[in-house]
Design a protein around this motif. Structure first.
Motif, mmCIF file in Angstrom:
data_model
loop_
_atom_site.group_PDB
_atom_site.id
_atom_site.type_symbol
_atom_site.label_atom_id
_atom_site.label_comp_id
_atom_site.label_asym_id
_atom_site.label_seq_id
_atom_site.Cartn_x
_atom_site.Cartn_y
_atom_site.Cartn_z
ATOM 1 N N LEU A 197 0.789 -1.189 -0.036
ATOM 2 C CA LEU A 197 -0.072 0.010 0.089
ATOM 3 C C LEU A 197 0.750 1.079 0.076
ATOM 4 O O LEU A 197 0.638 2.297 -0.627
ATOM 5 C CB LEU A 197 -1.056 0.047 1.277
ATOM 6 N N LEU A 198 1.898 1.232 0.704
ATOM 7 C CA LEU A 198 2.812 2.362 0.769
ATOM 8 C C LEU A 198 3.671 2.667 -0.770
ATOM 9 O O LEU A 198 3.479 3.689 -1.228
ATOM 10 C CB LEU A 198 3.934 1.937 1.807
ATOM 11 N N LYS A 199 3.800 1.450 -1.185
ATOM 12 C CA LYS A 199 4.533 1.492 -2.530
ATOM 13 C C LYS A 199 3.537 2.047 -3.425
ATOM 14 O O LYS A 199 3.729 3.081 -4.244
ATOM 15 C CB LYS A 199 4.713 0.276 -3.022
ATOM 16 N N GLU A 200 2.012 2.051 -3.386
ATOM 17 C CA GLU A 200 0.915 2.407 -4.172
ATOM 18 C C GLU A 200 0.875 3.826 -3.644
ATOM 19 O O GLU A 200 0.434 4.512 -4.972
ATOM 20 C CB GLU A 200 -0.174 1.584 -4.047
ATOM 21 N N ALA A 201 0.988 4.177 -2.806
ATOM 22 C CA ALA A 201 0.682 5.437 -2.387
ATOM 23 C C ALA A 201 1.823 6.552 -2.775
ATOM 24 O O ALA A 201 1.551 7.477 -3.259
ATOM 25 C CB ALA A 201 0.735 5.444 -0.593
ATOM 26 N N LYS A 202 3.039 6.075 -3.006
ATOM 27 C CA LYS A 202 4.097 6.790 -3.312
ATOM 28 C C LYS A 202 3.972 6.795 -4.965
ATOM 29 O O LYS A 202 4.206 7.757 -5.519
ATOM 30 C CB LYS A 202 5.429 6.065 -3.174
ATOM 31 N N ARG A 203 3.432 6.009 -5.553
ATOM 32 C CA ARG A 203 3.026 5.816 -6.957
ATOM 33 C C ARG A 203 2.007 7.070 -7.374
ATOM 34 O O ARG A 203 2.218 7.852 -8.237
ATOM 35 C CB ARG A 203 2.668 4.623 -7.668
#
Ligand code: SF4
Ligand code: SF4
Ligand code: SF4
Length: 333
Positions: free
Chosen positions: A215-221
Motif C-alpha cells: 500500500l505504501l508503494k502504491e501511495a508513493k506511485r
C-alpha cells in the motif's frame, strides 16, 4: 572534627549528575510486523457515497445513528430513514467526513472546494492504546499488526481513549454495560478470506486493502502522478488475493496529489494510510505529531525508572535479611 568537616564539604561540592536527556530515555521504535496489513484511502477517488460506513455497521452489527437534522427526514417525525453518523462513536467505527471551503464548487480543491476524509483506527506501528492498557485488553497482533480489543479482559479504565492521538477508541457512556469500541480491520472477515467491509463495497477503490508495504508503494506511485495522466486504480485487495480478484478502473488524474502520505511517518507509522489533494491539516487530521510513537518515550522512562529501582531493591533486601537474621539470633539467645 576536621575529617568530618572535610567530608561534609566534599559532599556539598559533589556534582549532582544531570538528568538524562529525553532522547537517552527513549526505547527504539517498533517496526511494522512482517505481515502487516491495512488500508489505503485515496481522498481524490472518494465520492462520499458512505457505502463503507453502512457496510462497516452491517458486518460489525452496529446500530444506526441518526443526527438531529435527520430525525424528521422526509417529513416523517420519529421515523428517520437516514443513517448519518458524523463522528466516530461506540456505534460507528468508520466515518466519512467532508471538508468544504468557500463556494465548495471544485472537488479536491483547498480553495472554494470540497473533499472527503475517512476516519477510523489507523492500526499504529507503536500504538499508544496498547502501551497504556494496564490489563493487555488492547493488543497488537505480532504478525498482521491489527490492533484489537478484548472486552472480556477490559476493566473500562478508558486510558486507551485518552491516549490515542487520533481520537479513535470510544466508550459508550449511554450504556450501563458500555464497552470500548474501535475498528479491528474486520479480522473476523480476513480469517475467512473476506475483505474488510469498507474495502469490499467501495465502488471506486478509494478504500483499498492490502499488505502495508504494498500500500505504501502504491501511495508513493499515486503521489508522484501529475494531473492529466491516465492511470489504473485497483479495487478491493491490491494483490487481488483476499475477497477474490476484481477489476479496477482507468482514470484521468484531475487534481494534484499532496506529496504527504498520511501515516507513513506519523508517530512511527501506521498501517492505514491516506493520500489526498487537499492538505491533511485542512481535513482535520493531526499533522503536528512526532515521527516516533509516544510509547518510545513513556515506556523508555518507565523502564529506566524500574531499572534504577533494582539497586535500592537489592540493598533493601539485604538489610531485611540482616534484620531478620539478627532478630532470630537475639531470640535464640
Ligand atoms: S489509531 Fe488510536 S486506537 Fe488505533 S492503533 Fe493507533 S493509538 Fe490505537
Ligand atoms: S478501557 Fe479497557 S482496553 Fe482501554 S486501556 Fe482500559 S482496560 Fe485497556
Ligand atoms: S465507499 Fe469508498 S467512495 Fe464511498 S464514501 Fe467510502 S471510501 Fe468513499
Amino acid at each position: 572534627m576536621k575529617g568530618t568537616a572535610a567530608a561534609t564539604a566534599a559532599a556539598c561540592t559533589t556534582v549532582v549528575a544531570a538528568p538524562p536527556e529525553a532522547n537517552a530515555l527513549q526505547r527504539p521504535p517498533k517496526p511494522l510486523p512482517p505481515e502487516a496489513v491495512g488500508l489505503l484511502y485515496d481522498s481524490t477517488l472518494c465520492i462520499g457515497c458512505k457505502a463503507c460506513v453502512t457496510a462497516c455497521k452491517d458486518v460489525n452489527h452496529m446500530p444506526p445513528e441518526v443526527g438531529p437534522e435527520q430525525q424528521a427526514w422526509n417529513g416523517a417525525p420519529g421515523n428517520p430513514t437516514w443513517d448519518t453518523p458524523v463522528e466516530l462513536s461506540a456505534k460507528t467505527l468508520n466515518v466519512i467526513k467532508a471538508y468544504v471551503h468557500g463556494t465548495g464548487a471544485t472537488k479536491d480543491a483547498a480553495e472554494n472546494g470540497f473533499a472527503f476524509i475517512k476516519r477510523q483506527c489507523l492500526h499504529c506501528a507503536d500504538p499508544s492504546c496498547v502501551s497504556v492498557c494496564p490489563v493487555s485488553a488492547m493488543t497488537k497482533d505480532p504478525q498482521s499488526g491489527i490492533v484489537s480489543h478484548n472486552p472480556d479482559a477490559c476493566i473500562g479504565c478508558r486510558y486507551c481513549v485518552l491516549s490515542c492521538p487520533f481520537g479513535v477508541p470510544k466508550y459508550d457512556y449511554n450504556d450501563a454495560f458500555g464497552e470500548i469500541k474501535k475498528c479491528q480491520l474486520c479480522k473476523q472477515r480476513l480469517a475467512q478470506n473476506e475483505l474488510p467491509g469498507c474495502a469490499d463495497v467501495c465502488p471506486t477503490g478509494a478504500t483499498l486493502f492490502g499488505r502495508s508495504d504494498e500500500l505504501l508503494k502504491e501511495a508513493k506511485r499515486r503521489t508522484a502522478l501529475k494531473p492529466g495522466e491516465y492511470t489504473h486504480f485497483p479495487r478491493g485487495d491490491i494483490a487481488g488475493k483476499v475477497g477474490g480478484a476484481r477489476s479496477g478502473h482507468e482514470k484521468l488524474v484531475e487534481a494534484a496529489y499532496q506529496t504527504h502520505i498520511y501515516g507513513e511517518k506519523e508517530l512511527g507509522g501506521t498501517q492505514c494510510l491516506a493520500v489526498s489533494a487537499v492538505p491533511f491539516d485542512k481535513l482535520n487530521l493531526p499533522t503536528k505529531v512526532p515521527e516516533t510513537g509516544y510509547p518510545t518515550l513513556s515506556e523508555g522512562i518507565q523502564h529506566t525508572l524500574y531499572a534504577g529501582m533494582i539497586g535500592p531493591a537489592v540493598v533493601f533486601g539485604g538489610l531485611a535479611y540482616l534484620a531478620h537474621r539478627n532478630t532470630k539470633d537475639h531470640t535464640e539467645e
